[in-house]
Design an enzyme around this catalytic site. Structure first.
Site, PDB file in Angstrom:
ATOM      1  N   ARG A  10       0.989  -5.171  -5.036  1.00 47.32           N
ATOM      2  CA  ARG A  10       1.205  -6.324  -4.164  1.00 47.32           C
ATOM      3  C   ARG A  10       1.380  -7.495  -5.130  1.00 47.32           C
ATOM      4  O   ARG A  10       0.520  -7.749  -5.961  1.00 47.32           O
ATOM      5  CB  ARG A  10      -0.002  -6.541  -3.252  1.00 47.32           C
ATOM      6  CG  ARG A  10      -0.333  -5.325  -2.374  1.00 47.32           C
ATOM      7  CD  ARG A  10      -1.388  -5.673  -1.350  1.00 47.32           C
ATOM      8  NE  ARG A  10      -2.167  -4.525  -0.910  1.00 47.32           N
ATOM      9  CZ  ARG A  10      -1.860  -3.739   0.126  1.00 47.32           C
ATOM     10  NH1 ARG A  10      -0.782  -3.958   0.819  1.00 47.32           N
ATOM     11  NH2 ARG A  10      -2.630  -2.738   0.471  1.00 47.32           N
ATOM     12  N   CYS A  11       2.506  -8.226  -5.024  1.00 50.92           N
ATOM     13  CA  CYS A  11       2.854  -9.208  -6.055  1.00 50.92           C
ATOM     14  C   CYS A  11       2.912 -10.626  -5.489  1.00 50.92           C
ATOM     15  O   CYS A  11       3.799 -10.944  -4.687  1.00 50.92           O
ATOM     16  CB  CYS A  11       4.211  -8.812  -6.660  1.00 50.92           C
ATOM     17  SG  CYS A  11       4.811  -9.961  -7.898  1.00 50.92           S
TER      18      CYS A  11
ATOM     19  N   GLY B 146       5.788  -1.953   3.523  1.00 48.55           N
ATOM     20  CA  GLY B 146       5.421  -2.501   4.821  1.00 48.55           C
ATOM     21  C   GLY B 146       5.963  -3.905   5.005  1.00 48.55           C
ATOM     22  O   GLY B 146       6.933  -4.319   4.336  1.00 48.55           O
ATOM     23  N   ASP B 147       5.315  -4.635   5.859  1.00 52.62           N
ATOM     24  CA  ASP B 147       5.764  -5.963   6.254  1.00 52.62           C
ATOM     25  C   ASP B 147       6.101  -6.904   5.074  1.00 52.62           C
ATOM     26  O   ASP B 147       7.183  -7.484   5.017  1.00 52.62           O
ATOM     27  CB  ASP B 147       4.639  -6.570   7.113  1.00 52.62           C
ATOM     28  CG  ASP B 147       5.132  -7.726   7.918  1.00 52.62           C
ATOM     29  OD1 ASP B 147       5.976  -7.501   8.786  1.00 52.62           O
ATOM     30  OD2 ASP B 147       4.690  -8.862   7.639  1.00 52.62           O
TER      31      ASP B 147
ATOM     32  N   ARG C 279     -25.275  14.501  18.589  1.00 56.71           N
ATOM     33  CA  ARG C 279     -25.181  13.121  18.116  1.00 56.71           C
ATOM     34  C   ARG C 279     -23.818  12.534  18.444  1.00 56.71           C
ATOM     35  O   ARG C 279     -22.875  13.250  18.793  1.00 56.71           O
ATOM     36  CB  ARG C 279     -25.309  13.103  16.597  1.00 56.71           C
ATOM     37  CG  ARG C 279     -26.709  13.125  16.105  1.00 56.71           C
ATOM     38  CD  ARG C 279     -26.664  13.260  14.606  1.00 56.71           C
ATOM     39  NE  ARG C 279     -27.997  13.208  14.042  1.00 56.71           N
ATOM     40  CZ  ARG C 279     -28.298  13.708  12.856  1.00 56.71           C
ATOM     41  NH1 ARG C 279     -27.364  14.313  12.137  1.00 56.71           N
ATOM     42  NH2 ARG C 279     -29.519  13.604  12.389  1.00 56.71           N
TER      43      ARG C 279
ATOM     44  N   ARG D 121      -4.897  -1.633   9.561  1.00 59.74           N
ATOM     45  CA  ARG D 121      -4.804  -3.102   9.528  1.00 59.74           C
ATOM     46  C   ARG D 121      -4.927  -3.669  10.942  1.00 59.74           C
ATOM     47  O   ARG D 121      -5.913  -3.393  11.601  1.00 59.74           O
ATOM     48  CB  ARG D 121      -3.487  -3.521   8.876  1.00 59.74           C
ATOM     49  CG  ARG D 121      -3.608  -4.745   7.993  1.00 59.74           C
ATOM     50  CD  ARG D 121      -2.280  -5.034   7.359  1.00 59.74           C
ATOM     51  NE  ARG D 121      -2.067  -4.255   6.154  1.00 59.74           N
ATOM     52  CZ  ARG D 121      -2.470  -4.633   4.951  1.00 59.74           C
ATOM     53  NH1 ARG D 121      -3.078  -5.765   4.774  1.00 59.74           N
ATOM     54  NH2 ARG D 121      -2.227  -3.888   3.902  1.00 59.74           N
TER      55      ARG D 121
ATOM     56  N   ALA E 208     -11.045  12.529  21.073  1.00 61.24           N
ATOM     57  CA  ALA E 208     -12.136  11.554  20.935  1.00 61.24           C
ATOM     58  C   ALA E 208     -12.518  11.016  22.305  1.00 61.24           C
ATOM     59  O   ALA E 208     -11.672  10.856  23.182  1.00 61.24           O
ATOM     60  CB  ALA E 208     -11.696  10.411  20.031  1.00 61.24           C
TER      61      ALA E 208
ATOM     62  N   SER F 138       6.740  -6.211   2.009  1.00 58.21           N
ATOM     63  CA  SER F 138       7.866  -5.682   1.224  1.00 58.21           C
ATOM     64  C   SER F 138       9.179  -6.006   1.920  1.00 58.21           C
ATOM     65  O   SER F 138      10.194  -6.315   1.278  1.00 58.21           O
ATOM     66  CB  SER F 138       7.738  -4.169   1.082  1.00 58.21           C
ATOM     67  OG  SER F 138       6.407  -3.807   0.847  1.00 58.21           O
TER      68      SER F 138
ATOM     69  N   ASP G 200       0.233   2.710   8.439  1.00 60.13           N
ATOM     70  CA  ASP G 200      -0.258   1.953   9.599  1.00 60.13           C
ATOM     71  C   ASP G 200       0.594   2.087  10.869  1.00 60.13           C
ATOM     72  O   ASP G 200       0.120   1.804  11.955  1.00 60.13           O
ATOM     73  CB  ASP G 200      -0.356   0.456   9.244  1.00 60.13           C
ATOM     74  CG  ASP G 200      -1.331   0.201   8.112  1.00 60.13           C
ATOM     75  OD1 ASP G 200      -2.197   1.063   7.870  1.00 60.13           O
ATOM     76  OD2 ASP G 200      -1.239  -0.854   7.454  1.00 60.13           O
TER      77      ASP G 200
ATOM     78  N   THR H 290       4.432   3.039   5.222  1.00 60.41           N
ATOM     79  CA  THR H 290       3.041   2.621   5.413  1.00 60.41           C
ATOM     80  C   THR H 290       2.373   3.595   6.366  1.00 60.41           C
ATOM     81  O   THR H 290       3.023   4.078   7.302  1.00 60.41           O
ATOM     82  CB  THR H 290       2.934   1.187   5.977  1.00 60.41           C
ATOM     83  OG1 THR H 290       1.590   0.971   6.445  1.00 60.41           O
ATOM     84  CG2 THR H 290       3.872   0.927   7.140  1.00 60.41           C
TER      85      THR H 290
ATOM     86  N   ASP I  44       2.855   0.115  11.809  1.00 59.64           N
ATOM     87  CA  ASP I  44       2.804  -1.228  12.410  1.00 59.64           C
ATOM     88  C   ASP I  44       4.132  -1.973  12.288  1.00 59.64           C
ATOM     89  O   ASP I  44       4.171  -3.197  12.345  1.00 59.64           O
ATOM     90  CB  ASP I  44       1.686  -2.053  11.740  1.00 59.64           C
ATOM     91  CG  ASP I  44       1.895  -2.204  10.246  1.00 59.64           C
ATOM     92  OD1 ASP I  44       2.748  -1.499   9.674  1.00 59.64           O
ATOM     93  OD2 ASP I  44       1.193  -3.033   9.640  1.00 59.64           O
TER      94      ASP I  44
ATOM     95  N   ARG J 145      -4.849   7.784   2.730  1.00 60.82           N
ATOM     96  CA  ARG J 145      -3.579   7.453   2.064  1.00 60.82           C
ATOM     97  C   ARG J 145      -3.144   8.500   1.039  1.00 60.82           C
ATOM     98  O   ARG J 145      -2.105   8.316   0.386  1.00 60.82           O
ATOM     99  CB  ARG J 145      -3.705   6.080   1.382  1.00 60.82           C
ATOM    100  CG  ARG J 145      -3.759   4.921   2.334  1.00 60.82           C
ATOM    101  CD  ARG J 145      -2.719   3.862   2.017  1.00 60.82           C
ATOM    102  NE  ARG J 145      -2.781   3.361   0.665  1.00 60.82           N
ATOM    103  CZ  ARG J 145      -3.288   2.176   0.317  1.00 60.82           C
ATOM    104  NH1 ARG J 145      -3.824   1.394   1.231  1.00 60.82           N
ATOM    105  NH2 ARG J 145      -3.256   1.779  -0.922  1.00 60.82           N
TER     106      ARG J 145
ATOM    107  N   GLY K 225       0.849  -1.202   0.000  1.00 64.12           N
ATOM    108  CA  GLY K 225       0.000   0.000   0.000  1.00 64.12           C
ATOM    109  C   GLY K 225       0.877   1.241   0.000  1.00 64.12           C
ATOM    110  O   GLY K 225       1.866   1.295   0.724  1.00 64.12           O
TER     111      GLY K 225
ATOM    112  N   ARG L 220     -23.772   8.169  13.925  1.00 67.65           N
ATOM    113  CA  ARG L 220     -23.602   8.322  12.475  1.00 67.65           C
ATOM    114  C   ARG L 220     -22.195   7.817  12.128  1.00 67.65           C
ATOM    115  O   ARG L 220     -21.228   8.188  12.798  1.00 67.65           O
ATOM    116  CB  ARG L 220     -23.715   9.781  12.055  1.00 67.65           C
ATOM    117  CG  ARG L 220     -25.114  10.347  12.241  1.00 67.65           C
ATOM    118  CD  ARG L 220     -26.063   9.729  11.215  1.00 67.65           C
ATOM    119  NE  ARG L 220     -27.347  10.401  11.193  1.00 67.65           N
ATOM    120  CZ  ARG L 220     -28.388  10.068  11.958  1.00 67.65           C
ATOM    121  NH1 ARG L 220     -28.274   9.098  12.848  1.00 67.65           N
ATOM    122  NH2 ARG L 220     -29.530  10.705  11.842  1.00 67.65           N
TER     123      ARG L 220
HETATM  124  O1  F6P Z   1      -1.445  -1.011   4.834  1.00 66.93           O
HETATM  125  C1  F6P Z   1      -2.060   0.165   4.442  1.00 66.93           C
HETATM  126  C2  F6P Z   1      -3.553  -0.020   4.314  1.00 66.93           C
HETATM  127  O2  F6P Z   1      -4.112   1.224   3.914  1.00 66.93           O
HETATM  128  C3  F6P Z   1      -4.263  -0.564   5.561  1.00 66.93           C
HETATM  129  O3  F6P Z   1      -4.463   0.423   6.529  1.00 66.93           O
HETATM  130  C4  F6P Z   1      -5.536  -1.101   4.949  1.00 66.93           C
HETATM  131  O4  F6P Z   1      -6.062  -2.131   5.730  1.00 66.93           O
HETATM  132  C5  F6P Z   1      -5.071  -1.626   3.613  1.00 66.93           C
HETATM  133  O5  F6P Z   1      -3.844  -0.976   3.319  1.00 66.93           O
HETATM  134  C6  F6P Z   1      -6.021  -1.395   2.473  1.00 66.93           C
HETATM  135  O6  F6P Z   1      -5.531  -2.076   1.375  1.00 66.93           O
HETATM  136  P1  F6P Z   1      -5.935  -1.774  -0.126  1.00 66.93           P
HETATM  137  O7  F6P Z   1      -5.333  -0.452  -0.504  1.00 66.93           O
HETATM  138  O8  F6P Z   1      -5.354  -2.895  -0.893  1.00 66.93           O
HETATM  139  O9  F6P Z   1      -7.432  -1.703  -0.161  1.00 66.93           O
END
Ligand code: F6P
Length: 320
Positions: free
Chosen positions: A72-73, A102-103, A162, A171, A186, A105, A127, A125, A129, A253, A11, A244
């Site tokens: 993603r390959c 990310g992971d 509301r 993820r 929040a 890769s 995320d 990424t 993560d 992104r 991603g 809502r």
């Molecule tokens: O890893 C980045 C990410 O945006 C995650 O937060 C999300 O779950 C996923 O990729 C979405 O993947 P795609 O862009 O393939 O829909």
């Protein structure tokens, strides 16, 4: 190393372009030849490789997405695919590869290093993560986007008294929800790393409204479930909460990277090149307490990122 290549994979994230720029310019500065690989590992297997110069990365530091595109390959996950990738790199005389992603890769870079290609992995990424780095490239921008969205939602939620359920990406990691939740005030932050009790949450929201609160923001990390599920659980318990749902999705992104992401990407990109020149390989580049660090890719992919409980508890204390 004499010839290096760079690819972006998985991603995309804001700041990948700034990282590509840093790798190219730092490589050229140090007298290396630099190649770009289009569409990640997919492009590598299709020999989609081209020479890059100073101008090929002009005017991109401020752009979201990645000029190298990403994919993603599946084929590259097989030993045959990895072998083919290493051979194609060798055919071009490329002996160093910088992978931004990310992971998944990182795992690809790890495999290539075992096949004799010197590799460096950069955390790209939204995320956040990835272990052994405090921040990933794109995370700060994604958090800013969520905070901006919550600011807007507050206005309309307050007018109607509301509650707003905001589903964010990440993820299996709750960091986007956590950091955006703290920054936007929040009331509730749901992350996969911490358990939650819907009865308690509903009761607290009811009490807060009864005591004069005019809105209620619930941030839901996608790793917990969907915003719709959370809204249903709340409505079942208390229909007057009128939740809502907003799913921010891929908006998180895109857009121009924040200065923090551009600077992180610039530092990491340059660091990766310098470390390749220094003879390092099979390493992940990260930043810990402001310092650039190298960690074995193996170790990074086999370690779960530590969750910042302190920040989570702070957000909870401040959200009365
Ligand atoms: O890893 C980045 C990410 O945006 C995650 O937060 C999300 O779950 C996923 O990729 C979405 O993947 P795609 O862009 O393939 O829909």
């Amino acid at each position: 190393v004499k010839k290096i290549a760079i690819l972006t994979s998985g991603g995309d994230s804001q700041g990948m372009n700034a990282a590509v720029r840093a790798v190219v310019r730092s490589g050229l500065y140090h007298g290396l030849e630099v190649y770009g690989i289009q569409r990640g590992y997919h492009g590598l297997l299709n020999d989609d490789i081209f020479s890059m110069d100073l101008r090929s990365v002009g005017d991109i530091i401020q752009r979201g997405g990645t000029i190298l595109q990403s994919a993603r390959c599946k084929e590259f996950m097989t030993p045959e695919g990895q072998q083919k990738g290493a051979e194609i790199l060798r055919k071009h005389g490329i002996d160093g590869l910088v992978v931004i992603g990310g992971d998944g890769s990182y795992q690809g870079a790890n495999k290539l290093s075992k096949l004799g290609i010197n590799t460096m992995a950069l955390p790209g990424t939204i995320d956040n993560d990835i272990a052994f780095t405090d921040y990933t490239i794109g995370f700060d921008t994604a958090v800013s986007i969520v905070v901006d969205a919550v600011n807007k939602l507050r206005d309309t939620m307050s007018s109607h008294e509301r509650s707003s359920i905001v589903e964010v990406m990440g993820r299996h990691c709750g960091d986007i929800a956590l950091h955006a939740g703290l920054a936007s005030g929040a009331e509730t932050i749901l992350v996969p790393e911490m358990p939650h009790d819907m009865d308690e949450i509903t009761e607290r929201m009811k009490q807060n409204f009864a005591h004069g609160k005019r809105h209620s923001i619930v941030l839901v990390a996608e790793g917990v479930g969907s915003g719709e599920e959370v809204a249903k659980a709340l409505t079942d318990r208390c229909p007057t909460l009128e939740p809502r749902v907003t799913v921010l999705g891929h908006i998180q992104r895109g857009g121009t990277p924040t200065p923090a992401d551009r600077n992180l990407a610039s530092r990491l990109g340059d660091f990766a090149v310098r470390m390749l020149i220094a003879g390092e390989s099979d390493k992940a580049c990260g930043i810990i307490k402001g310092e650039l660090v190298l960690t074995d890719i193996d170790k990074v992919v086999n370690t779960k990122k530590e969750f910042n409980r302190e920040l989570y508890e702070l957000a909870s204390r401040l959200s009365q």
